[in-house]
Design a protein around this motif. Sequence first.
Motif, PDB file in Angstrom:
ATOM      1  N   LEU A  53       5.453  -1.471  -2.248  1.00 62.01           N
ATOM      2  CA  LEU A  53       4.942  -2.304  -1.177  1.00 62.01           C
ATOM      3  C   LEU A  53       4.172  -1.452  -0.188  1.00 62.01           C
ATOM      4  CD1 LEU A  53       8.040  -4.575  -0.510  1.00 62.01           C
ATOM      5  CD2 LEU A  53       6.062  -5.031  -1.958  1.00 62.01           C
ATOM      6  N   PHE A  54       3.010  -1.958   0.239  1.00 65.51           N
ATOM      7  CA  PHE A  54       2.228  -1.279   1.250  1.00 65.51           C
ATOM      8  C   PHE A  54       2.280  -2.038   2.580  1.00 65.51           C
ATOM      9  CE2 PHE A  54       0.412   0.309  -2.658  1.00 65.51           C
ATOM     10  CZ  PHE A  54       0.209   1.646  -2.380  1.00 65.51           C
ATOM     11  N   SER A  55       3.089  -3.091   2.624  1.00 59.90           N
ATOM     12  CA  SER A  55       3.124  -3.897   3.832  1.00 59.90           C
ATOM     13  C   SER A  55       3.638  -3.109   5.028  1.00 59.90           C
ATOM     14  CB  SER A  55       4.003  -5.135   3.607  1.00 59.90           C
ATOM     15  OG  SER A  55       5.306  -4.742   3.206  1.00 59.90           O
ATOM     16  N   ASN A  56       4.474  -2.077   4.792  1.00 62.39           N
ATOM     17  CA  ASN A  56       5.012  -1.279   5.879  1.00 62.39           C
ATOM     18  C   ASN A  56       4.125  -0.088   6.222  1.00 62.39           C
ATOM     19  OD1 ASN A  56       7.288  -2.931   6.073  1.00 62.39           O
ATOM     20  ND2 ASN A  56       8.387  -1.753   4.494  1.00 62.39           N
ATOM     21  N   GLU A  57       3.077   0.112   5.436  1.00 62.70           N
ATOM     22  CA  GLU A  57       2.167   1.222   5.681  1.00 62.70           C
ATOM     23  C   GLU A  57       1.166   0.819   6.761  1.00 62.70           C
ATOM     24  OE1 GLU A  57       2.094   4.203   4.344  1.00 62.70           O
ATOM     25  OE2 GLU A  57       3.006   4.145   2.349  1.00 62.70           O
ATOM     26  N   SER A  58       1.027   1.646   7.792  1.00 60.48           N
ATOM     27  CA  SER A  58       0.027   1.388   8.818  1.00 60.48           C
ATOM     28  C   SER A  58      -1.339   1.796   8.288  1.00 60.48           C
ATOM     29  CB  SER A  58       0.354   2.191  10.078  1.00 60.48           C
ATOM     30  OG  SER A  58       0.199   3.580   9.834  1.00 60.48           O
ATOM     31  N   PRO A  59      -2.431   1.251   8.855  1.00 61.35           N
ATOM     32  CA  PRO A  59      -3.778   1.662   8.427  1.00 61.35           C
ATOM     33  C   PRO A  59      -3.983   3.164   8.533  1.00 61.35           C
ATOM     34  CG  PRO A  59      -3.893  -0.308   9.791  1.00 61.35           C
ATOM     35  CD  PRO A  59      -2.467   0.165   9.846  1.00 61.35           C
ATOM     36  N   GLU A  60      -3.397   3.774   9.573  1.00 59.34           N
ATOM     37  CA  GLU A  60      -3.550   5.216   9.741  1.00 59.34           C
ATOM     38  C   GLU A  60      -2.880   5.980   8.603  1.00 59.34           C
ATOM     39  OE1 GLU A  60      -2.478   3.153  12.057  1.00 59.34           O
ATOM     40  OE2 GLU A  60      -4.244   3.101  13.368  1.00 59.34           O
ATOM     41  N   GLU A  61      -1.714   5.499   8.173  1.00 61.85           N
ATOM     42  CA  GLU A  61      -1.012   6.160   7.072  1.00 61.85           C
ATOM     43  C   GLU A  61      -1.775   6.019   5.762  1.00 61.85           C
ATOM     44  OE1 GLU A  61       3.657   5.797   8.467  1.00 61.85           O
ATOM     45  OE2 GLU A  61       2.688   4.084   7.506  1.00 61.85           O
ATOM     46  N   LEU A  62      -2.345   4.840   5.530  1.00 59.55           N
ATOM     47  CA  LEU A  62      -3.144   4.638   4.323  1.00 59.55           C
ATOM     48  C   LEU A  62      -4.374   5.537   4.333  1.00 59.55           C
ATOM     49  CD1 LEU A  62      -3.090   0.764   3.766  1.00 59.55           C
ATOM     50  CD2 LEU A  62      -2.069   2.513   2.312  1.00 59.55           C
ATOM     51  N   GLU A  63      -5.028   5.632   5.484  1.00 62.56           N
ATOM     52  CA  GLU A  63      -6.232   6.455   5.574  1.00 62.56           C
ATOM     53  C   GLU A  63      -5.916   7.929   5.371  1.00 62.56           C
ATOM     54  OE1 GLU A  63      -8.316   5.679   9.163  1.00 62.56           O
ATOM     55  OE2 GLU A  63      -8.794   3.595   8.645  1.00 62.56           O
ATOM     56  N   LYS A  64      -4.747   8.366   5.838  1.00 62.01           N
ATOM     57  CA  LYS A  64      -4.362   9.755   5.639  1.00 62.01           C
ATOM     58  C   LYS A  64      -4.058  10.027   4.175  1.00 62.01           C
ATOM     59  CE  LYS A  64      -1.028  13.247   7.134  1.00 62.01           C
ATOM     60  NZ  LYS A  64       0.157  13.536   7.993  1.00 62.01           N
ATOM     61  N   LYS A  65      -3.382   9.083   3.539  1.00 59.66           N
ATOM     62  CA  LYS A  65      -2.969   9.274   2.150  1.00 59.66           C
ATOM     63  C   LYS A  65      -4.152   9.210   1.190  1.00 59.66           C
ATOM     64  CE  LYS A  65       0.974   7.601   1.158  1.00 59.66           C
ATOM     65  NZ  LYS A  65       2.101   6.662   0.886  1.00 59.66           N
ATOM     66  N   PHE A  66      -5.114   8.335   1.494  1.00 62.72           N
ATOM     67  CA  PHE A  66      -6.258   8.136   0.602  1.00 62.72           C
ATOM     68  C   PHE A  66      -7.561   8.509   1.310  1.00 62.72           C
ATOM     69  CE2 PHE A  66      -2.971   4.997  -0.532  1.00 62.72           C
ATOM     70  CZ  PHE A  66      -2.705   5.391  -1.839  1.00 62.72           C
ATOM     71  N   ALA A  67      -7.551   9.639   2.019  1.00 60.06           N
ATOM     72  CA  ALA A  67      -8.661  10.015   2.889  1.00 60.06           C
ATOM     73  C   ALA A  67      -9.993  10.128   2.149  1.00 60.06           C
ATOM     74  CB  ALA A  67      -8.340  11.340   3.581  1.00 60.06           C
ATOM     75  N   ALA A  68      -9.970  10.501   0.885  1.00 56.87           N
ATOM     76  CA  ALA A  68     -11.213  10.710   0.141  1.00 56.87           C
ATOM     77  C   ALA A  68     -11.979   9.419  -0.104  1.00 56.87           C
ATOM     78  CB  ALA A  68     -10.919  11.387  -1.200  1.00 56.87           C
ATOM     79  N   PHE A  69     -11.333   8.263   0.070  1.00 55.66           N
ATOM     80  CA  PHE A  69     -11.972   6.980  -0.222  1.00 55.66           C
ATOM     81  C   PHE A  69     -12.121   6.104   1.023  1.00 55.66           C
ATOM     82  CE2 PHE A  69      -9.164   8.042  -3.940  1.00 55.66           C
ATOM     83  CZ  PHE A  69     -10.167   8.641  -4.686  1.00 55.66           C
ATOM     84  N   VAL A  70     -11.882   6.665   2.189  1.00 53.22           N
ATOM     85  CA  VAL A  70     -11.920   5.890   3.433  1.00 53.22           C
ATOM     86  C   VAL A  70     -13.334   5.898   4.008  1.00 53.22           C
ATOM     87  CG1 VAL A  70     -11.029   5.700   5.785  1.00 53.22           C
ATOM     88  CG2 VAL A  70      -9.506   6.382   3.924  1.00 53.22           C
ATOM     89  N   ARG A  71     -13.819   4.726   4.384  1.00 44.16           N
ATOM     90  CA  ARG A  71     -15.140   4.615   4.991  1.00 44.16           C
ATOM     91  C   ARG A  71     -15.041   4.858   6.500  1.00 44.16           C
ATOM     92  NH1 ARG A  71     -18.887   2.799   1.706  1.00 44.16           N
ATOM     93  NH2 ARG A  71     -20.311   2.340   3.413  1.00 44.16           N
ATOM     94  N   HIS A  72     -16.030   5.587   7.031  1.00 43.58           N
ATOM     95  CA  HIS A  72     -16.040   5.906   8.452  1.00 43.58           C
ATOM     96  C   HIS A  72     -17.333   5.445   9.125  1.00 43.58           C
ATOM     97  CE1 HIS A  72     -12.398   8.293   8.041  1.00 43.58           C
ATOM     98  NE2 HIS A  72     -12.932   8.939   7.021  1.00 43.58           N
ATOM     99  N   ASP A  73     -18.020   4.486   8.518  1.00 39.47           N
ATOM    100  CA  ASP A  73     -19.264   4.011   9.126  1.00 39.47           C
ATOM    101  C   ASP A  73     -18.985   2.830  10.055  1.00 39.47           C
ATOM    102  OD1 ASP A  73     -18.735   1.953   7.407  1.00 39.47           O
ATOM    103  OD2 ASP A  73     -20.484   2.254   6.132  1.00 39.47           O
ATOM    104  N   ALA A  74     -20.058   2.235  10.567  1.00 40.95           N
ATOM    105  CA  ALA A  74     -19.920   1.152  11.542  1.00 40.95           C
ATOM    106  C   ALA A  74     -19.363  -0.122  10.938  1.00 40.95           C
ATOM    107  CB  ALA A  74     -21.288   0.863  12.185  1.00 40.95           C
ATOM    108  N   TYR A  75     -19.343  -0.214   9.603  1.00 39.73           N
ATOM    109  CA  TYR A  75     -18.907  -1.444   8.944  1.00 39.73           C
ATOM    110  C   TYR A  75     -17.431  -1.446   8.583  1.00 39.73           C
ATOM    111  CZ  TYR A  75     -23.863  -2.541   8.719  1.00 39.73           C
ATOM    112  OH  TYR A  75     -25.164  -2.800   9.054  1.00 39.73           O
ATOM    113  N   GLY A  76     -16.755  -0.313   8.727  1.00 39.84           N
ATOM    114  CA  GLY A  76     -15.325  -0.267   8.540  1.00 39.84           C
ATOM    115  C   GLY A  76     -14.867  -0.356   7.092  1.00 39.84           C
ATOM    116  N   PRO A  77     -13.540  -0.432   6.881  1.00 42.15           N
ATOM    117  CA  PRO A  77     -12.978  -0.502   5.524  1.00 42.15           C
ATOM    118  C   PRO A  77     -13.553  -1.666   4.728  1.00 42.15           C
ATOM    119  CG  PRO A  77     -11.248  -0.137   7.157  1.00 42.15           C
ATOM    120  CD  PRO A  77     -12.491  -0.446   7.920  1.00 42.15           C
ATOM    121  N   MET A  78     -13.974  -1.381   3.505  1.00 36.94           N
ATOM    122  CA  MET A  78     -14.520  -2.379   2.586  1.00 36.94           C
ATOM    123  C   MET A  78     -15.776  -3.057   3.130  1.00 36.94           C
ATOM    124  SD  MET A  78     -11.006  -4.143   1.183  1.00 36.94           S
ATOM    125  CE  MET A  78     -11.837  -4.849  -0.263  1.00 36.94           C
TER     126      MET A  78
END
Length: 408
Positions: A53-78
């Motif tokens: 389950l990822f429901s308990n994972e905060s966005p910050e924790e997900l971004e840290k764990k999967f940093a290589a696939f995180v978008r950092h532009d003005a349009y945000g995740p996905m």
Amino acid sequence: METQLKDLHPTQGQRQPKPELSERSESIHYEGSTKDDRSLLKPESSSSSSSILFSNESPEELEKKFAAFVRHDAYGPMGRGELSLEEKVLPAIAWVFLVPIRVVFAISLLLLYYVICRICTLFSAPNRDDDEQEDYAHMGGWRRAAIVQCGKFLSRIMLFVFGFYWIKETFRIPDNDDKSSAALNEVKDVCEEPERPGAIISNHVSYIDILYHMSSFFPSFVAKRSVAKLPLVGLISKCLGCVYVQRESKSSDFKGVSGVVTERVKEAHQDKSAPIMMLFPEGTTTNGDFLLPFKTGAFLAKVPVLPVILRYPFQRFSPAWDSISGVRHVIFLLSQFVNHLEVIRLPIYYPSQQEKDDPKLYAYNLRRLMASEGNLIYSDIGLPEKRIYLAALNGNNSLPSVLHQKDN
């Protein structure tokens, strides 16, 4: 897919210092950096692994764990983040005036090149060494020259249509501190009798990578087998000499595909008329700031390779194809007035005898060099973790289908 998917190393988000390449014979950990022994998914409990389950994972924790696939532009995740008024107005204007023009030109260029390929391949049978592999890349004479030169020119025009008006290319020679005296002697000896590289090795950020490499080298790629059956693109891929793989296949065809790639790399090294191979050893795309572990398939041929590093500087929309759908990515890319691409070309990398005998060592050393020269961050994750991250972003909390997808 490996039986264990590892957590990122705690230092993944930090820039790595320039690595020393002087000890090629040292005992090393081939996957890049030391990994945490804790597994992200525990194989001993299939029931628990299918109900992560990822429901308990905060966005910050997900971004840290999967940093290589995180978008950092003005349009945000996905590409679905909250936009400012400016970010809403500019794409709207581009959608009305710029995007239709770009779409028309892009389709016209694709049709034009398809016609050229169709004419050049008339009355010519494709090369069929294998029932699943066929190509027109081994033709000679004016037909092959027309396909290659027109392909390079039209690929560059296509990049221009997509907003890549200027491409900054840098030819860089690594610092002497990054090579041992033995390695420098190797390079010196090789420079007296230069050899042709068997493959181009590049980091993978976007499908735009393919257009750039076509405009510069016109190489053969590794592509999904379904690409060969696509309208227009199918014939073009055969003219490129693509090696086709079935990523979704339940039965492993790794040995067959690996053998074809190795033979093609050796052929390109030995025969100047043969198409050179273009390989992305990471196996998937990243956000452009990271370098994933290299698969060894590109290095089994034991021949020199040409390292190329691609970077996509951006202010609003990142051209990286990481955690965003293809349709949404194309729309935003075409809506951006100017896109930027920077290329770093390194000298041909000649493997030592130790690297020839050990493809893992070869892959490790080349990855380390590219990370150093491209100022890229090491990451120990790969395609399986990317699927997990995408599933988490889409709200898919139980991932049995994701975990059992085959990773070729």
